[in-house]
Design a protein around this motif. Sequence first.
Motif, PDB file in Angstrom:
ATOM      1  N   LEU A 138      43.482  32.537  51.961  1.00 33.75           N
ATOM      2  CA  LEU A 138      42.183  32.258  52.571  1.00 33.75           C
ATOM      3  C   LEU A 138      41.056  32.850  51.724  1.00 33.75           C
ATOM      4  O   LEU A 138      40.044  32.190  51.474  1.00 33.75           O
ATOM      5  N   ALA A 139      41.230  34.090  51.261  1.00 35.45           N
ATOM      6  CA  ALA A 139      40.218  34.728  50.419  1.00 35.45           C
ATOM      7  C   ALA A 139      40.033  33.955  49.119  1.00 35.45           C
ATOM      8  O   ALA A 139      38.902  33.764  48.650  1.00 35.45           O
ATOM      9  N   ALA A 140      41.125  33.491  48.531  1.00 35.28           N
ATOM     10  CA  ALA A 140      41.049  32.720  47.288  1.00 35.28           C
ATOM     11  C   ALA A 140      40.321  31.398  47.524  1.00 35.28           C
ATOM     12  O   ALA A 140      39.475  30.991  46.712  1.00 35.28           O
ATOM     13  N   GLU A 141      40.621  30.745  48.632  1.00 31.33           N
ATOM     14  CA  GLU A 141      39.947  29.481  48.950  1.00 31.33           C
ATOM     15  C   GLU A 141      38.458  29.712  49.164  1.00 31.33           C
ATOM     16  O   GLU A 141      37.627  28.921  48.708  1.00 31.33           O
ATOM     17  N   GLN A 142      38.105  30.797  49.853  1.00 25.73           N
ATOM     18  CA  GLN A 142      36.698  31.108  50.085  1.00 25.73           C
ATOM     19  C   GLN A 142      35.988  31.422  48.770  1.00 25.73           C
ATOM     20  O   GLN A 142      34.831  31.039  48.577  1.00 25.73           O
ATOM     21  N   ALA A 143      36.672  32.095  47.847  1.00 25.27           N
ATOM     22  CA  ALA A 143      36.089  32.394  46.541  1.00 25.27           C
ATOM     23  C   ALA A 143      35.832  31.105  45.760  1.00 25.27           C
ATOM     24  O   ALA A 143      34.792  30.966  45.108  1.00 25.27           O
ATOM     25  N   VAL A 144      36.746  30.163  45.839  1.00 25.89           N
ATOM     26  CA  VAL A 144      36.556  28.876  45.160  1.00 25.89           C
ATOM     27  C   VAL A 144      35.373  28.136  45.774  1.00 25.89           C
ATOM     28  O   VAL A 144      34.543  27.559  45.057  1.00 25.89           O
ATOM     29  N   THR A 156      25.057  33.477  50.529  1.00 27.39           N
ATOM     30  CA  THR A 156      26.452  33.050  50.611  1.00 27.39           C
ATOM     31  C   THR A 156      27.420  34.107  50.098  1.00 27.39           C
ATOM     32  O   THR A 156      28.467  34.347  50.698  1.00 27.39           O
ATOM     33  N   GLY A 157      27.074  34.745  48.987  1.00 30.31           N
ATOM     34  CA  GLY A 157      27.965  35.740  48.384  1.00 30.31           C
ATOM     35  C   GLY A 157      28.167  36.956  49.266  1.00 30.31           C
ATOM     36  O   GLY A 157      29.289  37.432  49.440  1.00 30.31           O
ATOM     37  N   PHE A 158      27.076  37.463  49.840  1.00 36.08           N
ATOM     38  CA  PHE A 158      27.206  38.631  50.702  1.00 36.08           C
ATOM     39  C   PHE A 158      27.949  38.278  51.993  1.00 36.08           C
ATOM     40  O   PHE A 158      28.700  39.094  52.517  1.00 36.08           O
ATOM     41  N   ALA A 159      27.745  37.072  52.490  1.00 39.20           N
ATOM     42  CA  ALA A 159      28.497  36.635  53.680  1.00 39.20           C
ATOM     43  C   ALA A 159      29.992  36.601  53.365  1.00 39.20           C
ATOM     44  O   ALA A 159      30.816  37.012  54.190  1.00 39.20           O
ATOM     45  N   PHE A 160      30.337  36.124  52.169  1.00 42.82           N
ATOM     46  CA  PHE A 160      31.735  36.096  51.726  1.00 42.82           C
ATOM     47  C   PHE A 160      32.304  37.517  51.675  1.00 42.82           C
ATOM     48  O   PHE A 160      33.404  37.780  52.173  1.00 42.82           O
ATOM     49  N   LEU A 161      31.552  38.443  51.083  1.00 43.56           N
ATOM     50  CA  LEU A 161      32.031  39.823  50.989  1.00 43.56           C
ATOM     51  C   LEU A 161      32.155  40.476  52.362  1.00 43.56           C
ATOM     52  O   LEU A 161      33.111  41.208  52.624  1.00 43.56           O
ATOM     53  N   ARG A 162      31.194  40.199  53.256  1.00 40.02           N
ATOM     54  CA  ARG A 162      31.296  40.737  54.626  1.00 40.02           C
ATOM     55  C   ARG A 162      32.539  40.208  55.320  1.00 40.02           C
ATOM     56  O   ARG A 162      33.220  40.934  56.039  1.00 40.02           O
ATOM     57  N   GLN A 163      32.852  38.926  55.112  1.00 46.56           N
ATOM     58  CA  GLN A 163      34.046  38.340  55.726  1.00 46.56           C
ATOM     59  C   GLN A 163      35.310  38.982  55.177  1.00 46.56           C
ATOM     60  O   GLN A 163      36.240  39.280  55.926  1.00 46.56           O
ATOM     61  N   LEU A 164      35.360  39.218  53.859  1.00 44.58           N
ATOM     62  CA  LEU A 164      36.518  39.904  53.263  1.00 44.58           C
ATOM     63  C   LEU A 164      36.673  41.303  53.852  1.00 44.58           C
ATOM     64  O   LEU A 164      37.788  41.729  54.168  1.00 44.58           O
ATOM     65  N   LEU A 165      35.568  42.018  53.988  1.00 45.06           N
ATOM     66  CA  LEU A 165      35.610  43.355  54.570  1.00 45.06           C
ATOM     67  C   LEU A 165      36.114  43.300  56.007  1.00 45.06           C
ATOM     68  O   LEU A 165      36.983  44.073  56.395  1.00 45.06           O
ATOM     69  N   SER A 166      35.587  42.369  56.766  1.00 45.76           N
ATOM     70  CA  SER A 166      36.012  42.223  58.162  1.00 45.76           C
ATOM     71  C   SER A 166      37.500  41.889  58.263  1.00 45.76           C
ATOM     72  O   SER A 166      38.223  42.464  59.087  1.00 45.76           O
ATOM     73  N   ASP A 167      37.971  40.985  57.408  1.00 50.55           N
ATOM     74  CA  ASP A 167      39.390  40.624  57.419  1.00 50.55           C
ATOM     75  C   ASP A 167      40.267  41.815  57.040  1.00 50.55           C
ATOM     76  O   ASP A 167      41.328  42.026  57.631  1.00 50.55           O
ATOM     77  N   SER A 168      39.834  42.588  56.062  1.00 47.58           N
ATOM     78  CA  SER A 168      40.608  43.756  55.631  1.00 47.58           C
ATOM     79  C   SER A 168      40.689  44.801  56.733  1.00 47.58           C
ATOM     80  O   SER A 168      41.736  45.395  56.964  1.00 47.58           O
ATOM     81  N   ILE A 169      39.576  44.997  57.416  1.00 50.96           N
ATOM     82  CA  ILE A 169      39.560  45.984  58.504  1.00 50.96           C
ATOM     83  C   ILE A 169      40.407  45.518  59.675  1.00 50.96           C
ATOM     84  O   ILE A 169      41.190  46.289  60.231  1.00 50.96           O
ATOM     85  N   SER A 170      40.281  44.250  60.032  1.00 52.93           N
ATOM     86  CA  SER A 170      41.028  43.758  61.197  1.00 52.93           C
ATOM     87  C   SER A 170      42.531  43.733  60.955  1.00 52.93           C
ATOM     88  O   SER A 170      43.312  43.712  61.901  1.00 52.93           O
ATOM     89  N   ALA A 171      42.945  43.754  59.703  1.00 58.62           N
ATOM     90  CA  ALA A 171      44.376  43.747  59.384  1.00 58.62           C
ATOM     91  C   ALA A 171      45.001  45.126  59.542  1.00 58.62           C
ATOM     92  O   ALA A 171      46.226  45.255  59.484  1.00 58.62           O
ATOM     93  N   GLU A 203      45.556  48.348  61.903  1.00 59.91           N
ATOM     94  CA  GLU A 203      45.470  48.839  63.274  1.00 59.91           C
ATOM     95  C   GLU A 203      44.666  50.135  63.362  1.00 59.91           C
ATOM     96  O   GLU A 203      43.860  50.315  64.262  1.00 59.91           O
ATOM     97  N   GLU A 204      44.863  51.038  62.396  1.00 59.91           N
ATOM     98  CA  GLU A 204      44.176  52.330  62.459  1.00 59.91           C
ATOM     99  C   GLU A 204      42.664  52.181  62.301  1.00 59.91           C
ATOM    100  O   GLU A 204      41.909  53.006  62.792  1.00 59.91           O
ATOM    101  N   ALA A 205      42.211  51.100  61.672  1.00 58.45           N
ATOM    102  CA  ALA A 205      40.777  50.885  61.512  1.00 58.45           C
ATOM    103  C   ALA A 205      40.143  50.401  62.813  1.00 58.45           C
ATOM    104  O   ALA A 205      38.941  50.473  62.985  1.00 58.45           O
ATOM    105  N   GLN A 206      40.966  49.948  63.744  1.00 62.18           N
ATOM    106  CA  GLN A 206      40.461  49.448  65.008  1.00 62.18           C
ATOM    107  C   GLN A 206      40.254  50.552  66.042  1.00 62.18           C
ATOM    108  O   GLN A 206      39.608  50.348  67.056  1.00 62.18           O
ATOM    109  N   LYS A 207      40.804  51.721  65.774  1.00 60.85           N
ATOM    110  CA  LYS A 207      40.696  52.814  66.728  1.00 60.85           C
ATOM    111  C   LYS A 207      39.269  53.326  66.773  1.00 60.85           C
ATOM    112  O   LYS A 207      38.578  53.395  65.782  1.00 60.85           O
ATOM    113  N   ARG A 208      38.855  53.705  67.936  1.00 63.01           N
ATOM    114  CA  ARG A 208      37.501  54.233  68.103  1.00 63.01           C
ATOM    115  C   ARG A 208      37.593  55.755  68.230  1.00 63.01           C
ATOM    116  O   ARG A 208      38.613  56.319  68.533  1.00 63.01           O
TER     117      ARG A 208
END
Length: 93
Positions: A13-19, A48-63, A65-70
């Motif tokens: 998905l990240a590769a497709e978004q980069a393309v 567009t580029g910053f939106a792409f990077l924000r999405q990558l960051l969000s995907d990395s965090i959501s993957a 479990e420990e990043a989801q803890k409050r």
Amino acid sequence: MIDLARLSPRERLAAEQAVLLHRELNRVADEAPHGQGFACLEAAITDTGFAFLRQLLSDSISAREEAQKRGFAAEAACAVARRSSRQPTPATS
């Protein structure tokens, strides 16, 4: 070189978004008025580029479990004391 067949679904998905981002930048460059190519590309990256990077960051965090803890971290991070460059250091030889 990356073997695209061995990418995880998230990596694919990240590769497709980069393309898609690359294609968008090429489109913007092609359609930019003469003498304004850099400004148009910079605006596209900002949007567009910053939106792409924000999405990558969000995907990395959501993957993770420990990043989801409050709450507070188990230990606070401490800054490392640095030696000031204004103070002379004794010469060693």
